[in-house]
Design an enzyme around this catalytic site. Structure first.
Site, PDB file in Angstrom:
ATOM      1  N   LYS A 122       0.862  -1.168   0.000  1.00  0.00           N
ATOM      2  CA  LYS A 122       0.000   0.000   0.000  1.00  0.00           C
ATOM      3  C   LYS A 122       0.905   1.226   0.000  1.00  0.00           C
ATOM      4  O   LYS A 122       1.836   1.310   0.802  1.00  0.00           O
ATOM      5  CB  LYS A 122      -0.915   0.005   1.234  1.00  0.00           C
ATOM      6  N   ASP A 134      -2.492   9.718  -6.301  1.00  0.00           N
ATOM      7  CA  ASP A 134      -1.034   9.779  -6.409  1.00  0.00           C
ATOM      8  C   ASP A 134      -0.362   8.447  -6.085  1.00  0.00           C
ATOM      9  O   ASP A 134       0.857   8.319  -6.187  1.00  0.00           O
ATOM     10  CB  ASP A 134      -0.457  10.894  -5.522  1.00  0.00           C
ATOM     11  N   ASP A 265     -15.037  -4.812  -2.955  1.00  0.00           N
ATOM     12  CA  ASP A 265     -13.616  -4.837  -3.321  1.00  0.00           C
ATOM     13  C   ASP A 265     -12.723  -4.883  -2.091  1.00  0.00           C
ATOM     14  O   ASP A 265     -11.498  -5.041  -2.225  1.00  0.00           O
ATOM     15  CB  ASP A 265     -13.251  -3.631  -4.193  1.00  0.00           C
ATOM     16  N   ASN A 266     -13.293  -4.773  -0.892  1.00  0.00           N
ATOM     17  CA  ASN A 266     -12.542  -4.905   0.364  1.00  0.00           C
ATOM     18  C   ASN A 266     -12.796  -6.250   1.039  1.00  0.00           C
ATOM     19  O   ASN A 266     -12.392  -6.424   2.188  1.00  0.00           O
ATOM     20  CB  ASN A 266     -12.930  -3.786   1.341  1.00  0.00           C
TER      21      ASN A 266
END
Length: 467
Positions: A122, A134, A265-266
């Site tokens: 991450k 970003d 998606d988690n």
């Protein structure tokens, strides 16, 4: 500043067992990417206990930084990081524009029991799925995740583990904390990164062959129960995921933990809790307590977490309809409630330090405990600590606990004046010392104290639906 070093050879890693099985699916499951080139790499946390599981505890600090800050490939492993593709329901609204936007799968390894483990990142930089982001992670976010995973593990929750945190020297601007703020790259250790949203993407693409391959991968790499007699692979997988997520919901509830963002998606089909953003621990027992400030409808409030995970299992069932008929999938979903109640009963007794007596009796005990917390205002951490083994109970709680026997064994932790907690004020106090004084001692001291609490609880109950 820690200067970049050349990629080292791996040393002293007799138990290191690379197993990059994801490469069999990589052509349609992800995109090869490069890690960001960070201005600096200052090691802040290395989890040697986790590293020992996969034969990486023999790395010196320079080697550690080269692999987990500069992402030099591990020997025999993925030649290049892989940013995974997936879709998902975000607050129950479908979004096909997802994928690993600030992380990637870096390596896959086997532990001593032969189970597959992933090293994922991450804050490792931009990918094709970053959209306008970003690709970076704040140092505070990395610190928060390390605290969350250590606390959850100590409370018996099946969670990803924070493997490494390296400060990267970039100034980041964020709308939800004072900016510019410090940056980091984090590595997680977990048993997989296949999400419910991974299956949803294949449904949207009508990719039946890939769906069959993904099901086979999950059944092979995350083995679990066999399911009903004669069950198809898709039905077997759904039964396993229902078992795992019903148990995970119970684990969070017993821990008094609010994940905050339970999007598909988690949701990892291996059944592990992961991807920690706006998490909170309960200050008091409150079903409406909500962690995410942007969850205006309280969709993922504390008391709605079991419902949310059941709903997510339903979305997996919808995706699996690409290759399976509805009736066996519906039957698998119908098991969730009973499985959840049974998991709550055994895990509540585990944390309370009493021998279970059966789901019906234990559920009645839970109801009395919940009523006691609501009526007295005592938080769950203090409640379980104060009444460990059935001690210090009065009134209806004493009556409910009279038939229960304490578990064998004791630990000096239970004689301390107060329990370990991880409330928002605890986190902010620890972060203030880092942000204002670059003082990491309170952070590392808290990790040590949490691990001691975990020792006091004893071995965690095994997760459901795992072979």
């Amino acid at each position: 500043m820690t200067e970049p070093v050349a990629p080292p050879a791996l040393t002293a890693a007799a138990a290191y067992r690379p197993s990059p099985r994801i490469l069999d699916l990589a052509g349609w499951l992800g995109d090869p990417v490069q890690a960001a080139d960070f201005p600096q790499t200052t090691l802040r946390l290395r989890n040697d206990a986790a590293a020992a599981q996969v034969g990486l505890d023999g790395l010196d600090d320079a080697q550690w930084v080269a692999h987990f800050g500069r992402f030099a490939p591990l020997p025999g492993n993925l030649p290049q990081p892989l940013a995974l593709r997936y879709h998902g329901h975000q607050f129950q609204v479908y979004n096909p524009d997802l994928g690993d936007g600030r992380g990637f799968l870096f390596a896959q390894l086997r532990d001593a029991q032969g189970r597959l483990l992933d090293l994922g990142t991450k804050g490792s930089g931009q990918t094709p799925w970053s959209r306008q982001g970003d690709g970076r992670l704040t140092l505070k976010g990395a610190m928060r995740e390390a605290l969350a995973t250590e606390m959850l593990q100590a409370l018996g929750v099946n969670t990803s583990r924070t493997f490494s945190v390296i400060e990267t020297g970039e100034a980041l601007w964020r709308g939800d904390e004072p900016s510019p703020t410090r940056s980091a790259v984090m590595v997680r250790l977990s048993h997989g990164h296949i999400r419910i949203g991974t299956f949803q993407r294949l449904l949207a693409l009508e990719a039946a062959d890939e769906m069959h391959a993904l099901i086979d991968y999950c059944l092979t790499q995350f083995p679990g129960s066999a399911g009903p007699d004669g069950a198809s692979p898709a039905t077997r997988l759904l039964n396993q995921v229902v078992e795992r997520l019903a148990d995970l919901a119970a684990q969070w509830m017993v821990a008094g933990f609010v994940h905050g963002v339970l999007n598909t998606d988690n949701m990892n089909v291996s059944g592990e809790s992961f991807d920690y953003g706006p998490w909170r621990w309960l200050p008091q027992w409150d079903a409406q307590f909500t962690a995410a400030y942007f969850d205006h409808q309280r969709l993922y409030a504390f008391g709605r977490q079991p419902q949310a995970l059941h709903w997510n299992c339903g979305q997996l069932a919808v995706a699996l309809r690409l290759v399976e008929q509805a009736p066996p999938l519906i039957a698998a979903l119908g098991r969730f409630g009973e499985l959840y109640q049974a998991a709550m009963a055994r895990r509540w007794c585990w944390r309370l330090g009493v021998e279970p007596r059966g789901t019906e009796a234990d559920s009645a005990l839970i109801a009395v405990c919940e009523a006691t917390m609501v009526q007295t205002g005592i938080g769950p951490d203090a409640f379980f600590f104060t009444h460990r083994g059935g001690r210090n109970a009065t009134g209806p709680l004493a009556e409910a606990l009279a038939a229960y026997h304490p578990v064998a064994g004791d630990h000096a932790y239970w004689s301390e004046p107060a329990p370990q907690t991880m409330l928002i004020d605890d986190v902010e106090t620890i972060w203030a010392q880092i942000a204002e004084h670059d003082d990491w001692q309170p952070f590392h001291a808290r990790l040590a104290a949490i691990r001691r609490m975990g020792q006091a609880h004893g071995p965690a109950l095994p997760p459901a639906g795992v072979g």
